[in-house]
Design a protein around this motif. Structure first.
Motif, short mmCIF file in Angstrom:
data_model
loop_
_atom_site.label_atom_id
_atom_site.label_comp_id
_atom_site.label_asym_id
_atom_site.label_seq_id
_atom_site.Cartn_x
_atom_site.Cartn_y
_atom_site.Cartn_z
N GLN A 1 0.83 -1.21 0.00
CA GLN A 1 0.00 0.00 0.00
C GLN A 1 0.87 1.25 0.00
O GLN A 1 1.84 1.35 0.74
CB GLN A 1 -0.89 0.03 1.25
CG GLN A 1 -1.99 -1.01 1.28
CD GLN A 1 -2.81 -0.90 2.55
OE1 GLN A 1 -2.83 0.13 3.20
NE2 GLN A 1 -3.49 -1.98 2.91
N GLU A 2 0.50 2.20 -0.83
CA GLU A 2 1.22 3.47 -0.83
C GLU A 2 0.86 4.28 0.41
O GLU A 2 1.72 4.82 1.08
CB GLU A 2 0.89 4.27 -2.10
CG GLU A 2 1.70 5.56 -2.21
CD GLU A 2 1.44 6.28 -3.52
OE1 GLU A 2 1.80 7.46 -3.60
OE2 GLU A 2 0.88 5.66 -4.45
N LYS A 3 -0.43 4.37 0.68
CA LYS A 3 -0.90 5.01 1.91
C LYS A 3 -1.40 3.91 2.83
O LYS A 3 -2.46 3.34 2.61
CB LYS A 3 -2.00 6.02 1.61
CG LYS A 3 -1.53 7.22 0.80
CD LYS A 3 -2.65 8.22 0.61
CE LYS A 3 -2.16 9.44 -0.16
NZ LYS A 3 -3.25 10.44 -0.36
N LYS A 4 -0.62 3.64 3.83
CA LYS A 4 -0.89 2.49 4.67
C LYS A 4 -2.20 2.66 5.45
O LYS A 4 -2.40 3.64 6.17
CB LYS A 4 0.27 2.25 5.64
CG LYS A 4 1.62 2.04 4.96
CD LYS A 4 1.64 0.75 4.17
CE LYS A 4 3.02 0.41 3.64
NZ LYS A 4 3.50 1.31 2.60
N GLN A 5 -3.08 1.67 5.30
CA GLN A 5 -4.34 1.64 6.03
C GLN A 5 -4.32 0.47 7.00
O GLN A 5 -4.01 -0.66 6.61
CB GLN A 5 -5.52 1.48 5.06
CG GLN A 5 -5.71 2.66 4.11
CD GLN A 5 -6.07 3.93 4.86
OE1 GLN A 5 -6.84 3.92 5.80
NE2 GLN A 5 -5.47 5.04 4.43
N PRO A 6 -4.64 0.71 8.25
CA PRO A 6 -4.58 -0.39 9.24
C PRO A 6 -5.68 -1.41 8.99
O PRO A 6 -6.73 -1.11 8.44
CB PRO A 6 -4.81 0.33 10.57
CG PRO A 6 -5.63 1.54 10.21
CD PRO A 6 -5.12 1.97 8.85
N TYR A 7 -5.40 -2.63 9.40
CA TYR A 7 -6.42 -3.67 9.33
C TYR A 7 -7.45 -3.45 10.44
O TYR A 7 -7.14 -2.90 11.51
CB TYR A 7 -5.79 -5.05 9.47
CG TYR A 7 -5.06 -5.51 8.23
CD1 TYR A 7 -5.76 -5.79 7.07
CD2 TYR A 7 -3.68 -5.65 8.22
CE1 TYR A 7 -5.10 -6.21 5.92
CE2 TYR A 7 -3.00 -6.07 7.09
CZ TYR A 7 -3.72 -6.34 5.93
OH TYR A 7 -3.06 -6.75 4.80
N SER A 8 -8.65 -3.89 10.18
CA SER A 8 -9.72 -3.81 11.17
C SER A 8 -9.73 -5.06 12.03
O SER A 8 -9.42 -6.16 11.56
CB SER A 8 -11.08 -3.65 10.47
OG SER A 8 -12.15 -3.92 11.36
N ALA A 9 -10.10 -4.90 13.31
CA ALA A 9 -10.21 -6.04 14.21
C ALA A 9 -11.30 -7.01 13.75
O ALA A 9 -11.31 -8.17 14.13
CB ALA A 9 -10.50 -5.57 15.64
N GLY A 10 -12.21 -6.52 12.92
CA GLY A 10 -13.27 -7.37 12.40
C GLY A 10 -12.95 -8.01 11.07
O GLY A 10 -13.79 -8.71 10.49
N ASP A 11 -11.74 -7.78 10.55
CA ASP A 11 -11.35 -8.35 9.26
C ASP A 11 -11.31 -9.88 9.36
O ASP A 11 -10.62 -10.45 10.21
CB ASP A 11 -9.96 -7.81 8.87
CG ASP A 11 -9.60 -8.11 7.42
OD1 ASP A 11 -9.71 -9.28 7.03
OD2 ASP A 11 -9.21 -7.19 6.70
N SER A 12 -12.03 -10.55 8.48
CA SER A 12 -12.11 -12.01 8.55
C SER A 12 -10.76 -12.66 8.28
O SER A 12 -10.46 -13.75 8.80
CB SER A 12 -13.15 -12.53 7.55
OG SER A 12 -12.79 -12.18 6.23
#
Length: 746
Positions: A450-461
């Motif tokens: 990712q160019e602009k880092k987006q955090p993972y969600s705690a709900g990500d399967s």
């Protein structure tokens, strides 16, 4: 005011008149008894019967025959109080029967149906007569002793009281009559009443409680004791209550607080006979732990005899006389799937394997709190450690003696291959690890690109799937570990290496996680997090212990299940080096990595393409199918990389950098660049390593970034984004495990 007093007096008089009119018998039932007015009141407690419950009283002559007088009233409030007022009765003896709903102190709830409790009392002795479980249980016994043994009521009551409390080891409290016991008193009598009442309640339904009370009363009536079968059942119930006593006390206090009363409850543990010596409470220390004369014993190769003193005047045990049970059936049933050694490991080892356990002789005994330990000569090349638990009477571990016996390097160990059950179970376990590693690699790669880092969600399967695949694999490894430990105990080094692998990869992405190395059914939902450093320190010990028993060879993950399971020394060596790197013990990691390179089992492929195959760069990888099900040759199999030779060389350069040998680190970076036809425009050696790891899609990329603090300078994260280098704990895990905490930032 005078009118009010007059009306009140008149009402009391009318009530008394009405009660007395229930019988017009004026016969002198007992020539020694003088008919005088008695204020008859008390409580009905099983816990307390609720307001409106009916209580009947019938007078009896001295032979326990009804005189014809009877009275009825109702319980005045939810604390169980009743009051007949002033009664002029024709006999001092009476039978009270209460019928109503009650508070269940074990469940903490009101009953759904009613219960009847009796009491036989002498009104001339007591102004307060309480009805409770104890008065109920001894009523039939009193009647039997009077009518069949010619005892006076006083003699029968005293004998029944002593006999009944002796059944529970509570005879020292027999001087006070049970009709004077009350839960609200907060004294020993209250503790006795709560204890016996709880033994009756247990986890029974109301119908079962009524049936059980009848059983106990009938058994006790003619013999003054319970049958052996009932005594064993009472022990089972005691074990069930063992872990619930504090809750029972809290339930009682909470109930009375609701009713506007502050009630104290003494420590209920002292009203149960935990060690079965016939006396309740004499076996308990005030403290939950006990001091030993020594806690650690170093046993030489030739074995020896040792003595340890338990420093207490209370009895302690090697096998607990009581325990904590989850049900009142004598059987603890844990939830979960049906994976057991019996059903899966009847053929853990190959056919013909000698399954005799190669352990030294161990004999332990305790007498008068003196523990005697005999250990025979070692039969193993490896050091063996074990512990002897010292239990208090309630079955809790009060102390532990830890023993270590040095191994004998001259002992020959034949390690059998996996049998049919072993192959099937291990095959699927490796499949689970492969799924977890694949998910971890995809999550790491997706984030890194990712160019602009987006955090993972705690709900990500994908996050939760990765988490639970790791724990599924760990749970299965622990089951095999336990089965092997009970038999040949020869697979421990291989199992410990795989367990360490799973936990290392988990800590690399989540930091601290729930950590256990004993088999339990539901691993992640009941265990709090252990810190990352503590886990890594434990993993280093596991791997250091495992390495001497692993073979010095090129590791092969793909020939068959046995080749995948019996990992080489290099797998543990690389993994231990990575653990040391995450602990920033570069000096310890470096020689391990250099040894892997010097062994010559692995080499770089001269290609700038990122290829994940079973080739000379693959130290440990996983197929994404169960082993033995693919028809292609081992060399053609693609794999999900886990331990990779490119990464070993790059981590070696990292260690050289941190130990001050930047020139040699740069030489190694240049060597890799040349082999892979990659050009790196970085003047800083550490940045060059990071760039190569990125271009080569090296496993363990994010943990490298995190331990070297390169999130900002290399990955371009802002300071407030560096938390993203650890993933969130799955929201489903946080919801089901109250002991776990979420990672910062999520």
């Amino acid at each position: 005011m005078q009118k009010i007093l007059y009306k009140t007096s008149l009402a009391v008089a009318l009530v008394s008149l009405g009660l007395a009119s229930c019988s017009d018998s004026k016969d002198a039932i007992d020539e020694e008894f003088i008919q005088t007015a008695h204020i008859v009141n008390g409580k009905v407690e099983k816990g307390p019967l609720v307001r409106g419950s009916q209580i009947d009283m019938r007078t009896l002559d001295k032979t326990m025959v009804p005189t014809g007088q009877s009275y009825t009233t109702t319980i005045e409030n939810n604390t169980g109080d009743f009051n007949y007022g002033s009664l002029k009765v024709n006999s001092p003896y009476a039978k009270l029967t209460a019928d109503g709903y009650f508070f269940n102190e074990v469940s903490g709830a009101l009953s759904n149906s009613t219960i009847k409790l009796d009491a036989l009392v002498d009104l001339s002795d007591n102004t307060t007569v309480n009805v409770n479980v104890l008065t109920h249980l001894k009523s039939q016994r009193i009647n039997y002793l009077v009518t069949n043994k010619g005892k006076s009521f006083k003699e029968a009551n005293k004998q029944a009281q002593k006999e009944l409390l002796s059944q529970f080891g509570l005879q020292e409290y027999a001087d006070k009559d049970a009709s004077q016991y009350s839960i609200t008193s907060g004294d020993d009598a209250a503790g006795v009443l709560i204890a016996v009442s709880s033994l009756v309640l247990s986890d029974r339904s109301e119908a079962e409680i009524v049936e059980y009370l009848s059983l106990l009363s009938n058994e006790f009536a003619t013999t003054g004791t319970f049958t052996d079968k009932t005594k064993e059942r009472l022990k089972s119930t005691r074990n069930y209550l063992n872990g619930k006593l504090e809750t029972i006390a809290d339930n009682i206090k909470a109930r009375y607080q609701e009713l506007g009363y502050e009630v104290g409850v003494k420590d209920l543990a002292y009203y149960f006979d935990w060690d079965n010596d016939g006396i309740a409470g004499n076996e308990l220390d005030n403290a939950s732990v006990v001091k030993l004369s020594q806690n650690d014993i170093d046993v030489p190769v030739e074995g020896g005899d040792f003595t340890v003193t338990v420093e207490s005047d209370k009895p302690y045990f090697l096998t607990p006389p009581s325990n904590v049970a989850d049900s009142d059936t004598g059987l603890d049933v844990s939830p979960g799937d049906n994976v057991t050694e019996e059903s899966f490991f009847s053929s853990l080892y190959e056919t013909g394997a000698d399954t005799q356990t190669p352990e030294s002789e161990k004999v332990t005994s305790i007498d008068n709190n003196i523990v005697k330990i005999h250990v025979g000569p070692t039969l193993s090349r490896r050091s063996q450690s074990w512990s002897i638990k010292i239990y208090n009477a309630r079955g809790a571990v009060a102390a532990e003696i830890k023993l270590v016996q040095h191994g004998n390097p001259n002992v020959k160990i034949e390690v059998p291959k996996l049998g049919a059950d072993g192959r099937n179970f291990v095959s699927y376990t490796l499949y689970c690890i492969g799924n977890a590693v694949k998910a971890e690699r995809e999550l790491e790669g997706k984030y890194a690109l990712q160019e602009k880092k987006q955090p993972y969600s705690a709900g990500d399967s994908s996050i939760s799937n990765c988490w639970y695949e790791y724990y599924n694999a760990i749970r299965r490894l622990l089951l095999v570990k336990n089965a092997d430990a009970k038999s040949l105990n020869c697979y421990q080094p291989f199992l410990n290496t795989y367990i360490a692998l799973n936990y290392y990869l988990m800590t690399s992405h989540w930091g601290g996680v729930p950590f256990v190395i004993e088999p339990i059914t539901d691993l992640s939902t009941r265990i709090p997090r252990t810190s990352e450093n503590e886990i890594l320190t434990k993993l280093s010990s596991l791997l250091e212990d495992a390495m001497p028993d692993l073979e010095e060879k090129a590791n092969d993950s793909f020939a068959d299940v046995n080749s995948a399971f019996f990992v080489s020394k290099d797998v543990a060596r690389v993994l231990l080096a990575y653990v040391y790197c995450n602990l920033k013990k570069w000096n310890k990691a470096l020689p391990l990595l250099e040894k892997v390179a010097n062994n010559g089992y692995y080499s770089l492929i001269e290609s700038d393409k990122v290829q994940y195959k079973n080739n000379s760069e693959c130290i440990l990888g996983f197929e994404l199918y169960e082993l033995q099900t693919r028809s292609v040759s081992a060399d053609e199999k693609s794999c999900c990389p886990c331990l990779d030779y490119k990464d070993v060389l790059l981590t070696t350069a990292e260690c050289l950098y941190h130990t001050g040998n930047k020139a040699k680190a740069k030489e190694l970076v240049d060597f890799i660049c040349k082999k892979k036809s990659i050009k790196i425009d970085e003047s800083d050696v550490l940045m060059s390593i990071a760039r190569l790891k990125y271009k080569l899609q090296s496993p363990n990329y994010l943990t490298f970034i995190r331990r070297n603090n390169l999130g900002v300078s290399f990955m371009g994260l802002k300071e407030n984004q560096t938390y993203q280098l650890l993933w969130p704990i799955p929201s489903s895990e946080c919801a089901s495990n109250p002991g776990i905490t979420q990672n910062p930032g999520y």
